[in-house]
Enzyme design. Structure first.
Site, PDB file in Angstrom:
ATOM      1  N   LYS A  18       0.887  -1.182   0.000  1.00 22.19           N
ATOM      2  CA  LYS A  18       0.000   0.000   0.000  1.00 22.19           C
ATOM      3  C   LYS A  18       0.912   1.216   0.000  1.00 22.19           C
ATOM      4  CE  LYS A  18      -1.880   2.945   1.933  1.00 22.19           C
ATOM      5  NZ  LYS A  18      -1.675   4.376   1.528  1.00 22.19           N
ATOM      6  N   PRO A  19       1.083   1.830  -1.200  1.00 18.94           N
ATOM      7  CA  PRO A  19       1.958   3.005  -1.256  1.00 18.94           C
ATOM      8  C   PRO A  19       1.258   4.235  -0.680  1.00 18.94           C
ATOM      9  CG  PRO A  19       0.979   2.615  -3.420  1.00 18.94           C
ATOM     10  CD  PRO A  19       0.464   1.513  -2.508  1.00 18.94           C
ATOM     11  N   GLU A  79       9.467   1.735  11.111  1.00 17.02           N
ATOM     12  CA  GLU A  79      10.475   2.792  10.953  1.00 17.02           C
ATOM     13  C   GLU A  79       9.717   4.106  11.059  1.00 17.02           C
ATOM     14  OE1 GLU A  79      12.239   5.643   9.423  1.00 17.02           O
ATOM     15  OE2 GLU A  79      12.625   4.542   7.556  1.00 17.02           O
ATOM     16  N   CYS A 127      13.336  11.173   7.302  1.00 24.54           N
ATOM     17  CA  CYS A 127      13.241  10.834   8.735  1.00 24.54           C
ATOM     18  C   CYS A 127      14.562  11.028   9.462  1.00 24.54           C
ATOM     19  CB  CYS A 127      12.842   9.374   8.918  1.00 24.54           C
ATOM     20  SG  CYS A 127      11.318   8.989   8.125  1.00 24.54           S
TER      21      CYS A 127
HETATM   22  C1  SIN Z   1      13.398   7.828   5.349  1.00 23.70           C
HETATM   23  O1  SIN Z   1      13.366   9.041   5.428  1.00 23.70           O
HETATM   24  O2  SIN Z   1      12.540   7.154   5.903  1.00 23.70           O
HETATM   25  C2  SIN Z   1      14.445   7.064   4.590  1.00 23.70           C
HETATM   26  C3  SIN Z   1      15.651   7.815   4.333  1.00 23.70           C
HETATM   27  C4  SIN Z   1      16.813   7.015   3.817  1.00 23.70           C
HETATM   28  O3  SIN Z   1      16.731   5.903   3.318  1.00 23.70           O
HETATM   29  O4  SIN Z   1      17.905   7.577   3.959  1.00 23.70           O
END
Ligand code: SIN
Length: 483
Positions: free
Chosen positions: A172-173, A250, A284
């Site tokens: 699910k994108p 994550e 993130c």
């Molecule tokens: C993310 O922001 O969740 C992934 C970033 C990355 O793979 O460096």
């Protein structure tokens, strides 16, 4: 452009034939109408994945590896159209989008090669009449739910290890960026992934709970892998408890970036530029709080301000663009709220600090790369991820004080620091409460390395051999009667 669901090897509209709109964040123009998933589509996908599981799981790992290698080659063949698609639906500059496709193909390659090494173990048994053997087995049907900030890489980083391990997949994108994911699934079909092994259902924000809710409730779905916000991660953990699914989460971060007095300041500025402004700060692992020792504060701020002030803001297809539009109006509103709150509480804007709208950046979603000084813990941006091109600088006077501040957050995804003192390097690396640490380095993510967090940034790892392990069970066999 593929805009329909792919279930049981068939591209098909939603059961109720509804669609939702995908818009370009640069100017809000319509990119496509995409099939709107619901519970019925989600259920069909589980039926297909469950049916396909025994045969896929039983295939020799080498055969799965060859299919994945073919998928990798097709992704590399189509770098240009895929990059264009990412830029149109997500907004990142084309050069970065090309980089994301290469990064994604790298994950497919890594897991193709790692899947053939999913070895078990023979354990020395305590008695001669028994043998202890450990096998690694595919978890089963897995659901992967991916974010909009890396529309290709997060799909690749989850689907490739699942397929390599012998699992079948429901994807699910993100509602903002389904088209890249659908294009990647089309290439997986072309690579020879059999019907039912990989299924994708797209859905708008409103319909996502129906799709994911169906997967959470279904006992045939044995694992969920999610990248996104901490509140949603907590809901998934709660709602998957009834069927005790394996989870990889994550989640959000609030990364500290510390510049000690003994750091190489030029290297620290470059590291911060790389870590902070990738994807316009919508990452993130982007530094969210920058702590600079008072002895080097002013020199560091001057150097940083010169670099940040020179960044070019504009649409993805403008060849000079370094910072694209933010994903949507809500994202820009949040950035503006954080900056206004900080200024009201005493921060000073050194560069930026405003929306951008001009001849080049015509749409409503652009925000100027910003540096703020005099940041404090009382400001919203110190406790919440800004997810935009804003660098708030906090001054500190000693190591104990900065470590206390750096760890004063429920999050623990990434942390960074710059120092040339070897004893401090080991002390600080171990004291940082994060899953990943950049030491004199701003670019930390790599296929071979374990990506993931601690505390409320989630659990589970992606990439590396640990990333494959997330899709495998450990099965112990005890053979007796041998003595
Ligand atoms: C993310 O922001 O969740 C992934 C970033 C990355 O793979 O460096």
């Amino acid at each position: 452009m593929n805009t329909q669901h792919y279930i049981a090897g068939r591209w098909q509209p939603a059961q109720d034939e509804r669609c939702f709109e995908v818009r370009n964040p640069a100017d809000d123009s319509l990119v496509a109408q995409v099939s709107e998933g619901g519970a019925a589509d989600a259920r069909l996908a589980v039926d297909a994945a469950a049916l396909a599981l025994p045969a896929w799981k039983a295939r020799p790992p080498r055969e799965r590896c060859l299919i994945l290698k073919k998928w990798q080659a097709l992704i590399e063949r189509d770098v240009e159209p895929l990059a264009q698609l990412i830029s149109r639906e997500q907004g990142k500059p084309l050069a970065e989008a090309r980089g994301e496709i290469a990064y994604s193909a790298g994950y497919v390659e890594w897991f193709a090669e790692e899947g053939v090494r999913a070895n078990g173990e023979v354990i020395a048994a305590p008695v001669t009449s028994k043998r202890f053997i450990v096998l690694k087995e595919a978890v089963g049907v897995v659901a992967v739910v991916t974010p909009w900030n890396f529309p290709a890489a997060m799909i690749a980083r989850k689907i490739a290890p699942a397929l390599a391990a012998g699992c079948t997949v429901l994807a699910k994108p993100a509602e903002d960026t389904p088209l890249t994911a659908l294009a990647l699934v089309k290439l997986a079909e072309e690579a020879g992934v059999p019907p039912g092994v990989l299924n994708i259902v797209s859905a708008s924000r409103e319909h996502t709970p129906q799709v994911v809710g169906e997967w959470l409730a279904d006992p045939r779905v044995r694992k969920i892998s999610f990248t996104g916000s901490t509140p949603v991660g907590k809901l998934l953990a709660r709602d998957s408890a009834a069927t005790l699914k394996k989870l990889s989460l994550e989640l959000g971060g609030n990364a500290p970036f510390i510049v000690f007095e003994d750091a190489d300041l030029d290297a620290a500025v470059e590291g911060l530029m790389a870590a902070k402004f990738r994807n316009g700060g919508q990452t993130c692992v982007s530094p969210n709080r920058v702590y600079v020792h008072t002895a080097v504060h002013d020199r560091f701020v001057d150097k940083l301000a010169a670099r940040v002030g020179a960044l070019k803001v504009g649409p993805a297809d403008w060849p000079e663009a370094e910072i694209g539009p933010m994903i949507n109006a809500r994202a820009v509103d949040k950035i503006e709220r954080h900056v206004n709150d900080a200024v009201a509480k005493g921060a000073k804007v050194v560069v930026g600090g405003r929306r951008v709208r001009n001849e080049t950046a015509r749409g409503p979603n652009y925000y100027a790369p910003t540096v703020l000084i005099n940041a404090t813990r009382a400001m919203e941006l110190s406790c919440e991820e800004t997810f935009g091109p804003v660098v708030p600088i906090f001054r500190f006077a000693n190591e104990a004080e900065v470590m206390e501040q750096a760890n004063d957050t429920p999050y623990g995804l990434a942390g960074y620091f710059y120092s040339n003192d070897v004893k401090r390097i080991w002390r600080v690396a171990s004291a940082l409460e994060t899953g990943m640490v950049g030491i004199n380095e701003g670019a930390i993510a790599a296929q071979a390395a374990p990506f993931g967090g601690v505390k409320e940034s989630g659990y589970g790892r992606e990439g590396s051999h640990w990333g494959l392990d997330e899709y495998l069970h450990t099965k112990y066999l005890c053979q007796g009667g041998l003595g």
